[in-house]
Design a protein around this motif. Sequence first.
Motif, PDB file in Angstrom:
ATOM      1  N   HIS A 130       0.827  -1.205   0.000  1.00  0.00           N
ATOM      2  CA  HIS A 130       0.000   0.000   0.000  1.00  0.00           C
ATOM      3  C   HIS A 130       0.857   1.248   0.000  1.00  0.00           C
ATOM      4  N   PHE A 140       3.957   1.609  -0.911  1.00  0.00           N
ATOM      5  CA  PHE A 140       4.702   1.752  -2.168  1.00  0.00           C
ATOM      6  C   PHE A 140       3.777   2.279  -3.267  1.00  0.00           C
ATOM      7  N   PHE A 141       2.567   1.771  -3.303  1.00  0.00           N
ATOM      8  CA  PHE A 141       1.596   2.226  -4.300  1.00  0.00           C
ATOM      9  C   PHE A 141       1.302   3.706  -4.127  1.00  0.00           C
ATOM     10  N   CYS A 142       1.148   4.149  -2.880  1.00  0.00           N
ATOM     11  CA  CYS A 142       0.877   5.579  -2.613  1.00  0.00           C
ATOM     12  C   CYS A 142       2.049   6.431  -3.070  1.00  0.00           C
ATOM     13  N   LEU A 167      -2.248  11.593   4.810  1.00  0.00           N
ATOM     14  CA  LEU A 167      -2.587  10.270   4.280  1.00  0.00           C
ATOM     15  C   LEU A 167      -2.442  10.267   2.763  1.00  0.00           C
ATOM     16  N   LEU A 168      -2.657  11.443   2.170  1.00  0.00           N
ATOM     17  CA  LEU A 168      -2.335  11.666   0.760  1.00  0.00           C
ATOM     18  C   LEU A 168      -1.528  12.948   0.709  1.00  0.00           C
ATOM     19  N   ARG A 206     -10.598   4.736  -2.870  1.00  0.00           N
ATOM     20  CA  ARG A 206      -9.271   4.183  -2.620  1.00  0.00           C
ATOM     21  C   ARG A 206      -9.183   3.629  -1.217  1.00  0.00           C
ATOM     22  N   THR A 207      -8.161   2.807  -1.022  1.00  0.00           N
ATOM     23  CA  THR A 207      -7.844   2.323   0.315  1.00  0.00           C
ATOM     24  C   THR A 207      -6.598   3.058   0.778  1.00  0.00           C
ATOM     25  N   THR A 220      -3.784   4.020   3.805  1.00  0.00           N
ATOM     26  CA  THR A 220      -3.119   3.320   4.893  1.00  0.00           C
ATOM     27  C   THR A 220      -2.463   4.325   5.819  1.00  0.00           C
ATOM     28  N   THR A 255       0.349   4.073   7.582  1.00  0.00           N
ATOM     29  CA  THR A 255       1.814   4.093   7.636  1.00  0.00           C
ATOM     30  C   THR A 255       2.331   4.186   6.211  1.00  0.00           C
ATOM     31  N   LEU A 256       3.146   5.201   5.963  1.00  0.00           N
ATOM     32  CA  LEU A 256       3.558   5.496   4.586  1.00  0.00           C
ATOM     33  C   LEU A 256       5.046   5.804   4.526  1.00  0.00           C
ATOM     34  N   TYR A 257       5.562   5.806   3.314  1.00  0.00           N
ATOM     35  CA  TYR A 257       6.967   6.158   3.109  1.00  0.00           C
ATOM     36  C   TYR A 257       7.126   7.677   3.056  1.00  0.00           C
TER      37      TYR A 257
END
Lengths: 164, 705
Positions: free
Chosen positions: A140, A142-144, B119-120, B314-315, B317, B319-321
């Motif tokens: 998820h 990585f996709f974002c 989140l975005l 969309r889904t 998440t 926790t993100l990079y």
Amino acid sequence: MTTLRISLWRPMRFSRKLYYSANSEAQGDTSAAEPFVPARPEANNHFSRERLYEEIYSWSPNEDVWGGFIDENLRTHLRNLLSSTFDASIHPGERGTNRLSDFLEQLGQAMDRMEATAWMSSQQPIDTDDSALLLVSPTHAFFCQLTWLLETFRDSPEISITVR
Amino acid sequence: MPNTDFTLCTIDEATRKIGALSGSHRTLLLEVREDKCFLPDQWLSLGQIEIFPYATANSGESETETYTRAVQNGSYTWRVPLKNDLVSGLRSVLGTAFDEKIPASVFEAIQDVTRRLSLLLPTFDGDTVCAMPFRRPTTLVIDTSSVLQGALDFACRFLYPMARIKIPAVVPLEILNMADRFLTISRKAPIPENRKGKCLQEHIKSQGGQRALLRLEWHANTEVERPIQNSDPLRMIFERDTESSVNQLNLSVVQRSFADRLIFETAKEHQARQNADHAIGILTSDQGLARMALSEGMQSFYFEARKTAIPLGRTLTGTLYHPFEPRLYSVPLTSVLWELATCFGNSRLRATDGDDMFQATAMDEGLIWFPYQSKEDLLWCSWQYNVTKPPEHVVNVSTAEHEILEPAPVLHESAYVAEAASGPADGTVSRQAVTTSGQAVEAERIVGYVVSPAALFRLVGEIAIKGTINKTEALNALQVNTDSSYTGYRSFLVSGQLVEENGSDLTKLPSLDVLWRSITHLDYPKMQECLSQVPSLHSFLAFIAEHGRQPDWDKKLPMRTKPITGYTGLAEICTAAIRVPNQGICLTTNTPPANEFAEQAFEVYSTLATDAQWVLTGLWLEQLAWIKGIHPVIARRLLKEAYDQGFLVRFFAGSTPEIRFTNHTIDTLEITDGAPTVRRYALYQGDFIEEGEASVRIRLERRSK
């Protein structure tokens, strides 16, 4: 764990005329050096400005972005697809943002399957407890990240991408 | 404990309560409500939240703590509804107040919330991103759009401290005017139907913007400069709102171009006071302001936040990079709730089944506000979860007139399948309840009890040793202090006819001694036989036999969510079953002799060792259970026996654990200083199969005698 590095490139923007020495001065014999004449493209030591690119963005996650896939075959397939699509040996015009869009479509389809959404421990401790590692759904995340890159550079001209 | 009154909560307190709620309900509905505009008791669904708890090797950590950690550290996904679903939801909650302009405002609100939370991310101009992260101090002069649409939060989170934030006075003034518009409309009671849409829009925009500025001031480490602005030009940026639906309310709107010019002048003034090479730019999504800045030699950091990467459908998440650094960042689920509560007035997480929920309220007629609430980021909260309802089973057993459930006989896997197959055709599990008169009564749902295996064994041991214990002794053995926690354990043991109740005391029956002996001697077949006397556990195993081999088996199990973890743990501990993440759960009743085990082990190994001789030990153990029905604890013992007896040779390798599969765990029983303890192993860690030897990977070879 294989470290991934995604770089975005664009043709170098020159503000001045460049001189490119065809012979290396490290040989010690500067008298033998021949100046390059940029106006003569038929010269054997032709230097092409169009082949010089500058890196405008670089990203490396320091995590295994493929860890969310339990299916070994799927993981291998997507990893190889990304690497082969954006290999540096491919002409820059063939590894633009349109190819990233195609890859994201495939990644999105794979994510619809259960195996692609596994959560796992990262390498990063959580803020409040060093003994516990942050959980992440690497697919998820990585996709974002890739979606954001695509949205940012989709319409930028002459952008090429490498994945190492 | 239910709390239907509102209580001021900090984010940390709310996180713990949401953790407790999600311990029973891993999937929750996210809903919002605007009290003045929505119809009574109507909530707008903003999708589903699924929480992924932290698996911990510390068996002393409670389930609530693992879920709280997940809530706090972004281990969740948020499935945002599709546009059409939102539109139909808005029609339901607004009724006749719905008009065609409202959905766009709500879509924008969701976009803004997701971007303020990171989140975005906003979509910046490519040239702007090329300059990030800033290598030299750069001043960002922000406008209102960057506050509302998340670019300010982006700068604070990812670009600070190299990015220096400057907020012109016109920005908070513009947001204050939005709040004034909202409050003026909402105070006209009752709000006419044709103004509810406008009220909702102003509420969402103004409160979200104010919260962004309050967070920046009180809850972020970002240093912000607020230049002094003379009031004369500020007075002139507003003009009367002549829009037909609200023109009687004497509201003001901003003269856009004049406000933009004031922001630009702030930037120019700052530039004049800095060194010539100090970079300054205007952070905005307003094309007009960006063009003006460019035309006058000022850099603009332009972004687009509402037309790209729309979150609907969309889904997301938690926790993100990080977009620039090789690390992760997380967004607590409570922050999502807080942000939505501020925008809409109320937000809540609600169980998909039942009434359990947690609600946060920022604005309500009956609730008061003081500045300390904003300083400490408090919201009014109410919650309802862990409401104890006495299981029907307990009522039946304790009342002579009701059905008495006979203990189920010990069954092998085929018998579990046969019993499950004899149930109703729709796949629900039936238990044959026999009344005192001999009439059979079928019950569809499995009434499970919330038990922790470790605590259950402590209680069993206490009763086995003492013979009779009172409630206080039981609570001490369980290490709990509430009756609600104790009820499940008592009911579990009573239903299996392992103890009998004498008032508030529990007295052991002969079968409890048999169970205790099987626990202390690790006699797994006997342990299975004794535990299978508990009808709910027997039904659980029967369901697994028939329906366990699918990833969403737990969602189809006709049992409340909360007991599932405990029952799964008991099944694993007594080696009756094993859960394999993303595949399902399977019975493991196969205990072959060593020579047959060697053949089966090698057969499974061969199917996995196609490309390399070394196979992940955890994978081999799981597939041995899945394909051959051999539990990992049994496999560990049989592997040693087969090796000692010369049927195969095994090699181990690898000290670097496979961190991809840390959620592939198994609960096992060990005897430590004479007392049974539950130990959780991560099967891919490499420390399960061979004591003292790193065994992440395994290789098998035949050895003929």
